[in-house]
Motif scaffolding. Structure first.
Motif, PDB file in Angstrom:
ATOM      1  N   VAL A  60       0.837  -1.207   0.000  1.00 12.68           N
ATOM      2  CA  VAL A  60       0.000   0.000   0.000  1.00 12.68           C
ATOM      3  C   VAL A  60       0.868   1.252   0.000  1.00 12.68           C
ATOM      4  O   VAL A  60       2.012   1.241   0.445  1.00 12.68           O
ATOM      5  CB  VAL A  60      -0.941   0.053   1.229  1.00 12.68           C
ATOM      6  N   VAL A  62       0.534   5.024   1.632  1.00 14.62           N
ATOM      7  CA  VAL A  62      -0.237   5.769   2.639  1.00 14.62           C
ATOM      8  C   VAL A  62       0.306   7.188   2.732  1.00 14.62           C
ATOM      9  O   VAL A  62       1.523   7.399   2.750  1.00 14.62           O
ATOM     10  CB  VAL A  62      -0.149   5.097   4.032  1.00 14.62           C
ATOM     11  N   ARG A  91      -2.383  -3.041   7.181  1.00 14.57           N
ATOM     12  CA  ARG A  91      -2.744  -1.650   6.873  1.00 14.57           C
ATOM     13  C   ARG A  91      -2.562  -0.735   8.087  1.00 14.57           C
ATOM     14  O   ARG A  91      -2.161   0.415   7.953  1.00 14.57           O
ATOM     15  CB  ARG A  91      -4.183  -1.578   6.366  1.00 14.57           C
ATOM     16  N   THR A 159      -5.164   2.360  -3.178  1.00 10.91           N
ATOM     17  CA  THR A 159      -4.088   2.224  -2.183  1.00 10.91           C
ATOM     18  C   THR A 159      -2.743   1.998  -2.868  1.00 10.91           C
ATOM     19  O   THR A 159      -1.742   1.771  -2.199  1.00 10.91           O
ATOM     20  CB  THR A 159      -4.364   1.022  -1.249  1.00 10.91           C
TER      21      THR A 159
END
Length: 298
Positions: A60, A62, A91, A159
């Protein structure tokens, strides 16, 4: 010895590991919770080291922004499969890494991994314990922190793609649009002047070869090459690209109209540049058959 269900429950809460692993550790340490937790941590580190060589190209992106929206941190955290990339613990870890990157502004990955989380673990220690729990290689691949005296655009597509853009002048809406554009169009450089000389030379060489193959006179070839070179370089520079929301306008014209300029930008895409392993299942099955010997084929 008899290991109580309550002891197993407490160890699970402390380590996040499976019930059977917790019970086994308690048996080995004769019911000592602290010793069992330490044993499991050591075992987890060993597992992490074994998995370190495995390709982690999923994951991912972020982005975490400061309360005044003037600073943002962007991180890429990788795992091996898309399934784990959707997993809550993974996550949560990625979010925590981004939050700490924003607060500390660490300039290197090494210093970021040494930062302590709220539970007292460093990011590196948490990464390793997560590997032991989830069973996949996990890595904090890269991070960046950008600040702006003007507007700061931040955008995450799903993501997997993220972009940050520092803008001088303009407004927050323009900065956000520019971050969306960077995420979608993937410019490699800010302006033509930022393209390395060797990249320009290589592109000119390729275009010259193409133009000569069209049978045009040398003086025409030279003009053709320079025109095509400008177009080609425009496609890989932010200033030269057509704006995704209005392809009739380049980013350069858009910024001039808004009396603004882009100071810096960053774009992360999950797994970009990582060579992914291609599984050859036919070869794998054949290798297993061969290793089993002649009896396996009857």
């Amino acid at each position: 010895m008899n290991i109580t269900a309550d002891a197993v429950k407490q160890l699970r809460e402390r380590t996040g590991a499976g019930m059977m692993e917790c019970k086994k550790a308690l048996v080995e340490t004769k019911g000592d919770l602290d010793a069992a937790a330490e044993l499991m941590r050591k075992q987890g580190l060993a597992k992490a080291d074994k998995k370190a060589a495995r390709v982690a190209a999923e994951g991912v992106i972020v982005i975490e922004k400061s309360t005044d929206a003037r600073t943002a941190a962007m991180v890429e955290v990788n795992c091996e499969t898309d399934f784990v990339a959707r997993e809550q613990d993974f996550r949560g870890f990625a979010q925590a890494v981004a939050a700490k990157a924003l607060v500390t502004g660490n300039s290197t990955l090494e210093s970021l991994l040494a930062v302590k989380l709220e539970n007292g673990e460093t990011i590196e220690e948490r990464r390793r314990s997560l590997i032991a729990k989830i069973g996949e290689n996990i890595s904090v691949r890269r991070s960046v922190v950008l600040s702006s005296q003007g507007s700061l655009g931040a955008y995450v597509h799903g993501t997997r793609i993220g972009a940050l853009v520092v803008v001088k002048g303009g407004d927050a809406a323009l900065a956000h649009d520019l971050a969306m554009h960077v995420a979608a169009s993937n410019p490699r450089y800010l302006a033509m002047g930022d393209v390395p000389a060797e990249v320009v030379a290589k592109e000119r060489e390729i275009l010259s070869e193409q133009a000569r193959g069209e049978g045009k006179p040398p003086e025409i070839v030279a003009k053709m090459v320079e025109g095509r070179l400008r177009k080609s370089l425009g496609e890989i520079t932010l200033m030269g690209q057509p704006f995704v929301k209005d392809p009739d306008v380049t980013i350069e014209k858009l910024l001039k109209g808004a009396k603004a300029e882009v100071v810096a930008f960053e774009r992360f895409e999950v797994g970009a540049g990582i060579e992914k392993k291609q599984d050859d299942f036919v070869a794998e099955v054949m290798a297993q058959v061969k290793s089993a010997g002649p009896a396996a084929r009857h």
